[in-house]
Design a protein around this motif. Structure first.
Motif, short mmCIF file in Angstrom:
data_model
loop_
_atom_site.label_atom_id
_atom_site.label_comp_id
_atom_site.label_asym_id
_atom_site.label_seq_id
_atom_site.Cartn_x
_atom_site.Cartn_y
_atom_site.Cartn_z
N UNK A 2 92.94 64.04 39.80
CA UNK A 2 92.01 62.92 39.79
C UNK A 2 90.78 63.22 40.64
N UNK A 3 90.91 64.17 41.55
CA UNK A 3 89.79 64.54 42.44
C UNK A 3 89.21 65.90 42.09
N UNK A 4 89.64 66.45 40.95
CA UNK A 4 89.18 67.78 40.56
C UNK A 4 87.69 67.77 40.23
N UNK A 5 87.03 68.92 40.43
CA UNK A 5 85.59 69.02 40.13
C UNK A 5 85.32 69.00 38.62
N UNK A 6 86.32 69.35 37.83
CA UNK A 6 86.15 69.38 36.37
C UNK A 6 86.28 67.97 35.80
N UNK A 7 85.19 67.42 35.22
CA UNK A 7 85.25 66.04 34.71
C UNK A 7 86.27 65.86 33.59
N UNK A 8 86.49 66.91 32.77
CA UNK A 8 87.47 66.80 31.70
C UNK A 8 88.88 66.65 32.28
N UNK A 9 89.20 67.45 33.31
CA UNK A 9 90.51 67.33 33.96
C UNK A 9 90.68 65.96 34.60
#
Length: 237
Positions: A2-9
Motif C-alpha cells: 500500500x506504500x509502494x512507489x509503484x502506483x500499479x502495485x
C-alpha cells in the motif's frame, strides 16, 4: 504494498485489502440483521450497511458532521418555536443553506441509498434524506419519526398539539394527514392506518436493502444482487 512507489502495485494492493474489508463488513452486517429485533440503533445499522460498499469510511467524521449540523440548527431555532416554525427552520437550513435535495435526475443511482455519499453530495432519495432529517432532529430532541408510505417515505413531527408530515425529498414540503390519505388513494392503496404509523428500524433497513436490491438488479450486478438478497432474507425473519 500500500506504500509502494509503484502506483500499479498500490492500486492492486488496495483492491485486495478492500475486498477482504468488504467481506468482513458483509459478515458483520448479516450477523447484525439476524440478531436484532424490530427496534435497534438505526444509525449504527446504516453505517454497518455503508461499510459493505465503502469499507474505508470514517464513520466518526460523518457523525461529527451531523452533530455540527444539529449544533448550528440549535442556534437558529427560536426558543418558543411551534411545530411549523421548527419545520421551517430545519427546512431553510437543510435545503436552502446546505443545499440537500432529492436526486430526481438520477433517482436510481445506488449512492442515493448510502448515507456517506448522500452527505458528501447532498443528494438522496426519499428514505435517505428523511434519515438525515430525522437524525438531526433527534440530536435536537425533537419528536420526528419516519413514515413509510407505499412508494414514498416522509417524516412526521408529532407533539401533543400538532401532527406535521414533511417530504424531505421535496425540500421539506409540509403535508397534512389529509394530503397523505389523498396520496394513498391516488396510488390505489387502501386507507390502512399502518401506512401512517412510524416505521420500525428493522422495516427501514428492509426498505433500504429492497431498494438497493432492485437497483442492482436493474444495473445487472449479480454479486450485489446476491448480497442484498441475503440481507433481505435476514431482515425478513
Amino acid at each position: 504494498y500500500l506504500l509502494n512507489d509503484d502506483p500499479l502495485l498500490r492500486r492492486r494492493a488496495r483492491g485486495i485489502v478492500d475486498h477482504f474489508a468488504r467481506q468482513k463488513a458483509d459478515t458483520d452486517f448479516l450477523s447484525f440483521c439476524l440478531k436484532q429485533g424490530e427496534e435497534f440503533n438505526i444509525e449504527d445499522a446504516v453505517w454497518r450497511l455503508v461499510r459493505t460498499e465503502y469499507p474505508n469510511i470514517n464513520e466518526q467524521a460523518y457523525q461529527a458532521l451531523l452533530d455540527s449540523y444539529a449544533s448550528e440548527l440549535k442556534q437558529r431555532m427560536p426558543l418558543d418555536a411551534g411545530g411549523e416554525q421548527i419545520v421551517a427552520t430545519i427546512n431553510e437550513f437543510l435545503f436552502s443553506h446546505l443545499g440537500f435535495r432529492g436526486n430526481e435526475e438520477n433517482y436510481y443511482d445506488p449512492d442515493n441509498s448510502y448515507l456517506n455519499r448522500v452527505l458528501d453530495k447532498r443528494l438522496g432519495n426519499p428514505i435517505s434524506l428523511s434519515l438525515v432529517y430525522i437524525w438531526i432532529a433527534r440530536r435536537l430532541h425533537l419528536p420526528v419519526a419516519g413514515i413509510g408510505l407505499p412508494g414514498h417515505f416522509v417524516c412526521r413531527l408529532q407533539t401533543s398539539r400538532e401532527e406535521l408530515y414533511i417530504d424531505a425529498f421535496n425540500s421539506g414540503k409540509l403535508l397534512t394527514k389529509v394530503d397523505c390519505v389523498k396520496y394513498l388513494l391516488q396510488t390505489n392503496h387502501t386507507l390502512d392506518e399502518g401506512h401512517l404509523a412510524p416505521v420500525t428500524a428493522r422495516r427501514v433497513m428492509l426498505r433500504i436493502c429492497a431498494n438497493l436490491h432492485q437497483i442492482y438488479t436493474m444495473l445487472e450486478k449479480p454479486e450485489h444482487v446476491a448480497r442484498f438478497q441475503r440481507y433481505l432474507v435476514a431482515l425478513a425473519k
